[in-house]
Design a protein around this motif. Sequence first.
Motif, PDB file in Angstrom:
ATOM      1  N   GLN A  21       6.901  26.399  63.893  1.00 21.49           N
ATOM      2  CA  GLN A  21       6.865  27.241  65.082  1.00 21.49           C
ATOM      3  C   GLN A  21       8.291  27.508  65.558  1.00 21.49           C
ATOM      4  N   ARG A  22       8.924  28.516  64.958  1.00 27.58           N
ATOM      5  CA  ARG A  22      10.246  28.938  65.386  1.00 27.58           C
ATOM      6  C   ARG A  22      10.295  30.455  65.347  1.00 27.58           C
ATOM      7  N   ALA A  23      11.424  31.024  65.745  1.00 27.91           N
ATOM      8  CA  ALA A  23      11.470  32.437  66.082  1.00 27.91           C
ATOM      9  C   ALA A  23      10.926  33.366  64.997  1.00 27.91           C
ATOM     10  N   ILE A  24      11.519  33.360  63.804  1.00 31.40           N
ATOM     11  CA  ILE A  24      11.115  34.344  62.797  1.00 31.40           C
ATOM     12  C   ILE A  24       9.644  34.187  62.392  1.00 31.40           C
ATOM     13  N   PRO A  25       9.159  32.980  62.044  1.00 32.54           N
ATOM     14  CA  PRO A  25       7.730  32.868  61.723  1.00 32.54           C
ATOM     15  C   PRO A  25       6.829  33.280  62.884  1.00 32.54           C
ATOM     16  N   ASN A  26       7.240  32.954  64.127  1.00 32.61           N
ATOM     17  CA  ASN A  26       6.443  33.362  65.284  1.00 32.61           C
ATOM     18  C   ASN A  26       6.417  34.878  65.426  1.00 32.61           C
ATOM     19  N   PHE A  27       7.574  35.521  65.240  1.00 34.36           N
ATOM     20  CA  PHE A  27       7.618  36.984  65.304  1.00 34.36           C
ATOM     21  C   PHE A  27       6.717  37.588  64.226  1.00 34.36           C
ATOM     22  N   VAL A  28       6.804  37.030  63.017  1.00 33.66           N
ATOM     23  CA  VAL A  28       6.016  37.567  61.898  1.00 33.66           C
ATOM     24  C   VAL A  28       4.523  37.404  62.162  1.00 33.66           C
ATOM     25  N   ARG A  29       4.122  36.219  62.618  1.00 32.69           N
ATOM     26  CA  ARG A  29       2.692  36.006  62.902  1.00 32.69           C
ATOM     27  C   ARG A  29       2.177  36.976  63.961  1.00 32.69           C
ATOM     28  N   SER A  30       2.967  37.201  65.003  1.00 34.18           N
ATOM     29  CA  SER A  30       2.549  38.137  66.049  1.00 34.18           C
ATOM     30  C   SER A  30       2.431  39.554  65.501  1.00 34.18           C
ATOM     31  N   ALA A  31       3.416  39.969  64.706  1.00 34.17           N
ATOM     32  CA  ALA A  31       3.401  41.325  64.158  1.00 34.17           C
ATOM     33  C   ALA A  31       2.217  41.534  63.225  1.00 34.17           C
ATOM     34  N   VAL A  32       1.928  40.534  62.394  1.00 34.08           N
ATOM     35  CA  VAL A  32       0.802  40.633  61.454  1.00 34.08           C
ATOM     36  C   VAL A  32      -0.523  40.717  62.197  1.00 34.08           C
ATOM     37  N   ALA A  33      -0.615  39.987  63.303  1.00 30.18           N
ATOM     38  CA  ALA A  33      -1.856  39.977  64.088  1.00 30.18           C
ATOM     39  C   ALA A  33      -1.960  41.162  65.043  1.00 30.18           C
ATOM     40  N   GLY A  34      -0.923  41.992  65.105  1.00 27.75           N
ATOM     41  CA  GLY A  34      -0.934  43.123  66.021  1.00 27.75           C
ATOM     42  C   GLY A  34      -0.740  42.727  67.467  1.00 27.75           C
ATOM     43  N   GLU A  35      -0.158  41.556  67.682  1.00 26.26           N
ATOM     44  CA  GLU A  35       0.069  41.058  69.037  1.00 26.26           C
ATOM     45  C   GLU A  35       1.522  41.316  69.447  1.00 26.26           C
ATOM     46  N   PRO A  36       1.796  41.342  70.751  1.00 30.29           N
ATOM     47  CA  PRO A  36       3.175  41.577  71.193  1.00 30.29           C
ATOM     48  C   PRO A  36       4.112  40.461  70.734  1.00 30.29           C
ATOM     49  N   ILE A  37       5.330  40.831  70.394  1.00 27.37           N
ATOM     50  CA  ILE A  37       6.379  39.853  70.126  1.00 27.37           C
ATOM     51  C   ILE A  37       7.114  39.617  71.436  1.00 27.37           C
ATOM     52  N   ARG A  38       7.127  38.386  71.881  1.00 27.10           N
ATOM     53  CA  ARG A  38       7.754  38.050  73.158  1.00 27.10           C
ATOM     54  C   ARG A  38       9.109  37.398  72.925  1.00 27.10           C
ATOM     55  N   ILE A  39      10.121  37.905  73.570  1.00 28.49           N
ATOM     56  CA  ILE A  39      11.441  37.283  73.516  1.00 28.49           C
ATOM     57  C   ILE A  39      11.924  37.037  74.940  1.00 28.49           C
ATOM     58  N   PHE A  40      12.767  36.036  75.081  1.00 35.25           N
ATOM     59  CA  PHE A  40      13.276  35.650  76.390  1.00 35.25           C
ATOM     60  C   PHE A  40      14.807  35.782  76.347  1.00 35.25           C
ATOM     61  N   GLY A  41      15.286  36.820  76.967  1.00 29.96           N
ATOM     62  CA  GLY A  41      16.706  37.161  76.820  1.00 29.96           C
ATOM     63  C   GLY A  41      16.846  38.062  75.608  1.00 29.96           C
ATOM     64  N   GLY A  42      17.402  37.516  74.523  1.00 30.65           N
ATOM     65  CA  GLY A  42      17.434  38.263  73.266  1.00 30.65           C
ATOM     66  C   GLY A  42      18.812  38.647  72.784  1.00 30.65           C
ATOM     67  N   GLU A  43      19.831  38.537  73.650  1.00 28.18           N
ATOM     68  CA  GLU A  43      21.171  38.925  73.217  1.00 28.18           C
ATOM     69  C   GLU A  43      21.900  37.800  72.486  1.00 28.18           C
ATOM     70  N   GLU A  44      21.392  36.576  72.581  1.00 25.77           N
ATOM     71  CA  GLU A  44      22.053  35.450  71.924  1.00 25.77           C
ATOM     72  C   GLU A  44      21.984  35.597  70.409  1.00 25.77           C
ATOM     73  N   LEU A  45      23.004  35.084  69.727  1.00 33.31           N
ATOM     74  CA  LEU A  45      23.127  35.256  68.280  1.00 33.31           C
ATOM     75  C   LEU A  45      22.611  34.025  67.544  1.00 33.31           C
ATOM     76  N   ARG A  46      21.978  34.279  66.417  1.00 30.60           N
ATOM     77  CA  ARG A  46      21.526  33.222  65.527  1.00 30.60           C
ATOM     78  C   ARG A  46      21.956  33.557  64.099  1.00 30.60           C
ATOM     79  N   ASP A  47      22.063  32.524  63.292  1.00 30.19           N
ATOM     80  CA  ASP A  47      22.514  32.621  61.905  1.00 30.19           C
ATOM     81  C   ASP A  47      21.299  32.357  61.021  1.00 30.19           C
ATOM     82  N   TYR A  48      20.885  33.352  60.236  1.00 29.67           N
ATOM     83  CA  TYR A  48      19.691  33.221  59.399  1.00 29.67           C
ATOM     84  C   TYR A  48      20.081  33.200  57.928  1.00 29.67           C
ATOM     85  N   LEU A  49      19.478  32.264  57.181  1.00 29.59           N
ATOM     86  CA  LEU A  49      19.742  32.126  55.747  1.00 29.59           C
ATOM     87  C   LEU A  49      18.420  32.099  55.006  1.00 29.59           C
TER      88      LEU A  49
END
Length: 303
Positions: A178-206
């Motif tokens: 349960q972290r950002a990218i998998p949560n975003f993907v699950r919401s998008a696949v289910a047709g549910e809203p993707i919720r973010i809090f803030g959103g300008e902070e940077l993350r490093d994805y590999l």
Amino acid sequence: MRVLLTGASGFLGRRVADLLVAGGHDIVAIGRSAPGGSTGRAVHFMAADLTDGDQVGVAAAHAGAVDSIIHLAAMVPRDPGQDEAAAAFAVNVLGTVHLFGAFGRPGQANIVASTAEVYGLPHGHGPLREDTEPRPLSWYGASKIAAEIFCRTLEHHDEMRIAVLRFTVLYGHGDTIQRAIPNFVRSAVAGEPIRIFGGEELRDYLHVDDAAQAVILAWERRLSGIYNVGSGKGIAVRDAADAVLRLAGGRSALEQHPRQKPAADIVLDVTRFREATGFSPARVFPDGLEEQIAWAAAADARL
């Protein structure tokens, strides 16, 4: 070579096992569950709970000597509610002590996976170096720092080499945490809203496939010490959510909410690892995200 691998059934471990098998190495896997798929048939699996020193000792007696240890197993909480001190330290620290006590030998070149969570939520906006003061906010992060200290001491005490790899946020198909990218993907696949809090902070994805390659590079070069492993590039959380929406077909909406905790950029300075190995990710976010979305959609369809 004969390699002991923990976490072989996990998100990263499955990829590392595949690379070791492709390289012709003899793999002994130890853990609670055996690796699946075609790789599983090429691995000698021994069931043992790393928190139980007797079980690990019995496994070592049956397995015999190994040339190297690649320790990827960890207690990673699937959500904040599972972040418990006793469980984190039992697996991530005591499990590491048991593992090296049973299988460790002088002269080995070993790998231990750690995490960028050891840095917590740092002040400032510059990339995080290996000498940045650790300030973990979770018991998981604290337990990984304790395991790092054990490994640095053990390396000198038992005359072996241990590369501690502090991984940034990994993504790719098969991720169930349960972290950002998998949560975003699950919401998008289910047709549910993707919720973010803030959103300008940077993350490093590999991408997890690149992370597996990094493990092999560090092992082959017999590295010693602590290394940040990531892309070294910062992506705003909002931009990551937008990428998921776009690649998933845009059926969901993006809901932006007020921030609930202080903003912090978590981007790793990967200079040390790049100079030691020549590592450069083959995929740059969002490359590979389509596969993760397709995997999540197939899993959702089976429910």
